[in-house]
Design an enzyme around this catalytic site. Structure first.
Site, short mmCIF file in Angstrom:
data_model
loop_
_atom_site.label_atom_id
_atom_site.label_comp_id
_atom_site.label_asym_id
_atom_site.label_seq_id
_atom_site.Cartn_x
_atom_site.Cartn_y
_atom_site.Cartn_z
N ASP A 9 23.58 -1.83 26.29
CA ASP A 9 22.57 -0.79 26.49
C ASP A 9 21.93 -0.36 25.17
OD1 ASP A 9 23.98 1.19 29.20
OD2 ASP A 9 24.12 -0.95 28.78
N ASN A 68 20.54 -0.67 35.37
CA ASN A 68 20.24 0.34 36.38
C ASN A 68 19.13 1.29 35.94
OD1 ASN A 68 22.37 1.33 34.60
ND2 ASN A 68 22.36 3.16 35.87
N HIS A 69 18.85 1.30 34.66
CA HIS A 69 17.75 2.15 34.21
C HIS A 69 16.39 1.46 34.28
CE1 HIS A 69 19.36 6.00 32.60
NE2 HIS A 69 20.48 5.35 32.83
N HIS A 128 26.76 -0.84 30.52
CA HIS A 128 26.71 0.27 31.49
C HIS A 128 27.57 1.48 31.12
CE1 HIS A 128 25.53 1.96 35.25
NE2 HIS A 128 26.66 1.77 35.89
N ASP A 180 -0.51 11.54 39.62
CA ASP A 180 -1.35 10.91 38.61
C ASP A 180 -0.80 11.13 37.20
OD1 ASP A 180 -3.92 13.51 38.76
OD2 ASP A 180 -1.78 13.57 38.33
N SER A 234 -0.35 13.59 35.39
CA SER A 234 -1.17 14.38 34.48
C SER A 234 -0.39 15.54 33.91
CB SER A 234 -2.39 14.91 35.24
OG SER A 234 -1.92 15.69 36.33
N ASN A 287 -3.70 28.69 33.56
CA ASN A 287 -5.10 29.04 33.55
C ASN A 287 -5.95 27.81 33.78
OD1 ASN A 287 -4.39 27.77 31.28
ND2 ASN A 287 -5.15 29.30 29.85
N GLU A 309 5.09 23.15 30.82
CA GLU A 309 5.19 24.49 30.27
C GLU A 309 6.27 25.27 31.00
OE1 GLU A 309 0.65 25.50 28.79
OE2 GLU A 309 1.54 26.60 30.46
#
Lengths: 694, 166
Positions: A174, A235-236, A466, A632, A634, A672, A681
């Site tokens: 890993d 597995n990741h 692992h 998306d 974002s 906002n 945040e």
């Protein structure tokens, strides 16, 4: 020590002195060793309980799918969106969507340029660039991913390596995004070349900060030296897991514009990674381990790209209900469950549960179906009850993501288990094979399973990764199984060494004491956070030992109570001095102790403290859910989505939360952006995520 | 026959502590520990045996395959703790021990002398033990051990972390 007189007695004196010093010193070393091991235990138990969370989360989704009756079409949409996202694209669509040719590379770009076919010079350029913290332009990343995918597609599920072609084969475990460790390995062992083969055994990404760089380097070498470089899936290398562990978040900070495309491509590249590597028909290299049902012939034949995530549920709305019944009795009629609703397709069932009854009897089949559905629901319910701490019989209510649903489900189930076992299993010292409840996926396999397996396929030896090991590597099962873990300092600086399969040891930089202190601090911080997250349960447990309501309990009872709540299997009496600072007559004032813990977590005072506790306890699940909703990528979700998520989550986690409570929560965040919440945040405001370096 | 007068809870508590310490070293979670780690476990429970004493204890409980079972260890160790055997070495005693090696009474011991005494006399240090000690203990510029400072430093480290009270 006696008095000086003759040379003999002088010698006797120094002899005695030496004994004392040695005795005293050895005691000191023993204490250090104990501290080291305790710290190690702390990290491991917390990590594994996180992985359990992951599976719980997944079960939560399955449960939602089965149980949640949306009260409005909006809610219905919302739920289905959670699951339909992550469509795997058909070839042409993928090319179009993740098209790179239209991406311009500006003149201001100073990073490396790639052209295909790749040459060794490109690899060198990349290594140098990454060493200087430069980034590769998105266009090249995408291009590289396309080429990698093309290459991987023609590889078999099990790669074959022969040592007669290359003199050395190096196996790395890993890496987890720790680029410096990869550099170190290359520096000490040399770069891949026609005379130097490498096998990278999965888990390239997540946790460490440079997952993308590692992948770029590995894929580059893969394309330059296709015969010598081999990658196994870990597995990741799995979308669901990436969502939780940081790979996705990392990508979006790198390239806001193209991050989404890159992520899509990675999904489609990961599923094409081979599952295993075989050296000289004698040594098998897999990421996790094996089980008593591991079948190499089946593994060779399955279509590995169908498993985008071994944890992900994916369905097509219309056609999904039918095939199950169809395959069985040829009629296209959906069954109904006890509630009279259309049965959610049971694409997943416990492998060990009752076999499907004689299919000629449709009635019997429906009854059986209803019963197993009910069992599944009950299990999910139990799993969702977080106050219950008995280890559960884990049912695999997770399913494969299917590209087509024409074939009978039972075969899919078996194939999926094969892959899951390879990627998630761990060896154990006891004989036999049982479910891996700690991780929530795969098995624990014993030396007898190993022996039988090696015998069956005429193999000599298994190499796997692992699991993080303190020395970077560990033999077990009569030296027939070797665990290799290459990410050094995995939990914290000094926690462990990295290793690759040439039994190399990395150098000590700090003295033993310095290393231990640092790691300890980190471990105890994490542990205190965990304790805080279980404040209410702890109070209840303490109170049960404080019948007279004195507000105090003995330290012995403290230890028992804490273990009964946290269930981490830690040596609490040994750890107590680090966790409990002051006592009176050997009694602990538990309320003020818990208050101290709370003060350490810089909390927001106006938020209900029990809510805070809930957030802390479920923070990684929350983060994962947010990221799934944020399709998306974002970083923004709408206020409504946020509220809905929260409501769903809390109702099924048995958390009491009023609407006011949620609103308070939301109001405390600065949003906002036209009714959108930047959930980063939110998470950071509550210190739910570590600050990511910019 | 002290046990007769002690609180019941005390023995149970001692046993729990011993079991915890044992389990930290129980790699395979099968209630056995490699005999070579027994010294470490005993010492981390607050005792200061020398090597001979460790071996003596080990001889009573070691299995032929070199492992030690929890139940045997528990039995023997509970007695050790109740009898308060292998008491800590007082600070001034250690100081005198260092002073005994400091022939010129100048407050420090040279690396060569230290190595000679500790690897050739007493219950000899292994190469590794010696190196580990030197790394921390030696003042790199003068290659000497200022034992007062060293001793203080180690004592502080210890008591800060593991004040063990039976």
């Amino acid at each position: 020590l006696g008095t000086l007189s003759s040379p003999n007695s002088l010698r006797g004196l120094t002899f005695k002195a030496a004994v004392l010093i040695q005795q005293w010193y050895r005691r000191h070393v023993a204490r250090l060793e104990m501290r080291r091991r305790c710290t190690w235990r702390i990290f491991q138990s917390i990590e594994y309980s996180c992985e359990q969370d992951q599976i719980k989360l997944h079960n939560f989704f399955s449960y939602l799918m089965d149980q949640f009756t949306p009260s409005s079409s909006k809610e219905r949409d919302f739920i289905s969106r959670m699951f339909i996202s992550g469509e795997s694209y058909k070839e042409a669509e993928l090319e179009k969507y993740c098209d790179y040719e239209s991406i311009e590379v500006p003149d201001s770009y100073t990073g490396p340029h790639l052209s295909f076919p790749l040459l060794p010079d490109h690899a060198t350029a990349l290594l140098e660039a990454f060493q200087q913290k430069q980034q590769l332009h998105a266009r090249y990343v995408l291009n590289l991913l396309h080429e990698t995918r093309k290459h991987l597609k023609q590889l078999p599920n099990i790669s074959h390596v022969s040592t007669c072609y290359s003199e050395e084969v190096t196996v790395c475990g890993d890496l987890h995004g720790q680029l410096d460790d990869l550099f170190l390995i290359f520096y000490k062992n040399g770069l891949p070349s026609p005379s130097k083969s490498y096998v990278f055994n999965g888990d390239f990404v997540d946790r460490g900060k440079q997952s993308l760089e590692i992948l770029v380097i590995l894929f580059t070498f893969l394309l330059i030296y296709p015969k010598e470089v081999h990658l196994n899936r870990g597995n990741h290398e799995d979308h669901m897991v990436n969502l939780r562990y940081g790979f996705c978040a990392g990508l979006s900070t790198i390239s806001r514009v193209h991050g989404k495309k890159i992520l899509r491509m990675f999904q489609n590249v990961f599923c094409w990674l081979p599952l295993a590597t075989l050296i000289d028909q004698k040594v098998l290299i897999i990421h996790g381990g094996i089980s008593d049902t591991t079948d190499l012939e089946m593994l060779e034949k399955i279509q590995r790209d169908k498993f985008i995530s071994v944890l992900r549920l994916k369905k097509r709305k219309e056609s999904s209900r039918k095939p199950q019944i169809e395959a069985v009795n040829g009629e296209s009629e959906a069954g109904t469950d006890a509630a009279g609703n259309e049965a959610a397709p049971r694409l997943s069932l416990q492998p060990q549960s009752a076999q499907a009854p004689n299919t000629a009897n449709r009635l019997e089949f429906s009854r059986w179906l209803r019963q197993t559905v009910q069992e599944q629901i009950d299990t999910c319910r139990r799993l969702m009850d977080i106050s219950e701490s008995e280890p559960e019989e884990l049912t695999y209510s997770s399913v494969v993501s299917l590209k087509d649903v024409d074939e009978p489900c039972w075969t899919r189930q078996e194939e999926w288990k094969q892959v899951l076992d390879i990627l998630w299993s761990d060896p154990m010292p006891q004989e036999g094979c049982r479910e891996n409840k700690v991780r929530g996926g795969g098995c624990y396999f014993g030396p007898d399973v190993t022996e039988k397996f090696l015998d069956k396929y005429s193999l000599q030896f298994l190499i796997r990764s692992h699991e993080c090991k303190q020395e970077g590597y560990e033999f077990c099962h009569n030296r027939k199984v070797l665990t290799i873990f290459s990410a050094s300092n995995y939990y914290e600086i000094g926690s462990n060494r990295g290793a690759y399969y040439q039994a190399n040891k990395t150098a000590h930089m700090l003295t033993m004491t310095q290393r231990i202190s640092r790691v300890e601090e980190s471990a105890f911080r994490a542990l205190r956070e965990k304790l805080f997250a279980h404040t209410s349960a702890l109070i209840t447990a303490f109170r049960s030992y404080d019948g007279d309501n004195t507000g105090k309990i003995t330290l012995s009872n403290w230890a028992t109570a804490v273990e009964s709540v946290l269930r981490l299997g830690l040596p609490w009496r040994m750890l107590r001095p680090q966790l409990v600072r002051s006592t009176e007559d050997g009694m602990l004032e538990y309320k003020s102790w818990l208050d101290d813990l709370a003060m350490e977590q810089r909390s927001q005072e106006h938020i209900q403290s029990s809510l805070l506790e809930v957030i802390y306890r479920n923070r990684s699940n929350l983060e994962t859910i947010f990221r799934i909703i944020d399709r998306d990528h974002s970083g923004l979700i709408s206020f409504e989505e946020f509220q809905q998520t929260w409501k769903l989550f809390s109702s099924h986690m048995n958390i009491e939360l009023t609407d006011d409570g949620i609103n308070d929560l939301v109001r405390s965040i600065d949003f906002n952006k036209d009714g959108n919440i930047d959930f980063n945040e939110f998470l950071e405001a509550f210190r739910l995520v570590k600050q990511r370096p910019s | 026959m002290l046990t007769f007068y002690l609180r019941d809870g005390l023995i149970a508590e001692i046993e729990k502590k011993i079991t915890e310490a044992f389990e930290v070293f129980d790699r395979e979670s099968n209630k056995t520990v490699d005999g070579r780690e027994i010294g470490c476990i005993i010492r981390s429970l607050g005792c200061f045996p020398n090597e001979a004493e460790v071996q003596e204890l080990l001889a009573k409980i070691e299995e032929p395959d070199g492992f030690v079972h929890l139940e045997n260890f528990l039995r023997v160790m509970t007695e050790v703790l109740l009898d308060r055997r292998f008491q800590p070495i007082p600070e001034d005693v250690i100081l005198h021990a260092f002073e005994a090696l400091d022939e010129n009474k100048c407050g420090y011991i040279t690396k060569e002398d230290l190595v000679k005494h500790l690897t050739e006399e007493g219950e000899r240090f292994t190469q590794e033990e010696m190196e580990d000690m030197l790394v921390v203990a030696l003042d790199p510029e003068t290659n000497t051990l200022h034992y007062r400072d060293y001793r203080t430093k180690l004592v502080v480290d210890e008591t800060k972390i593991f004040p063990f009270n039976v």
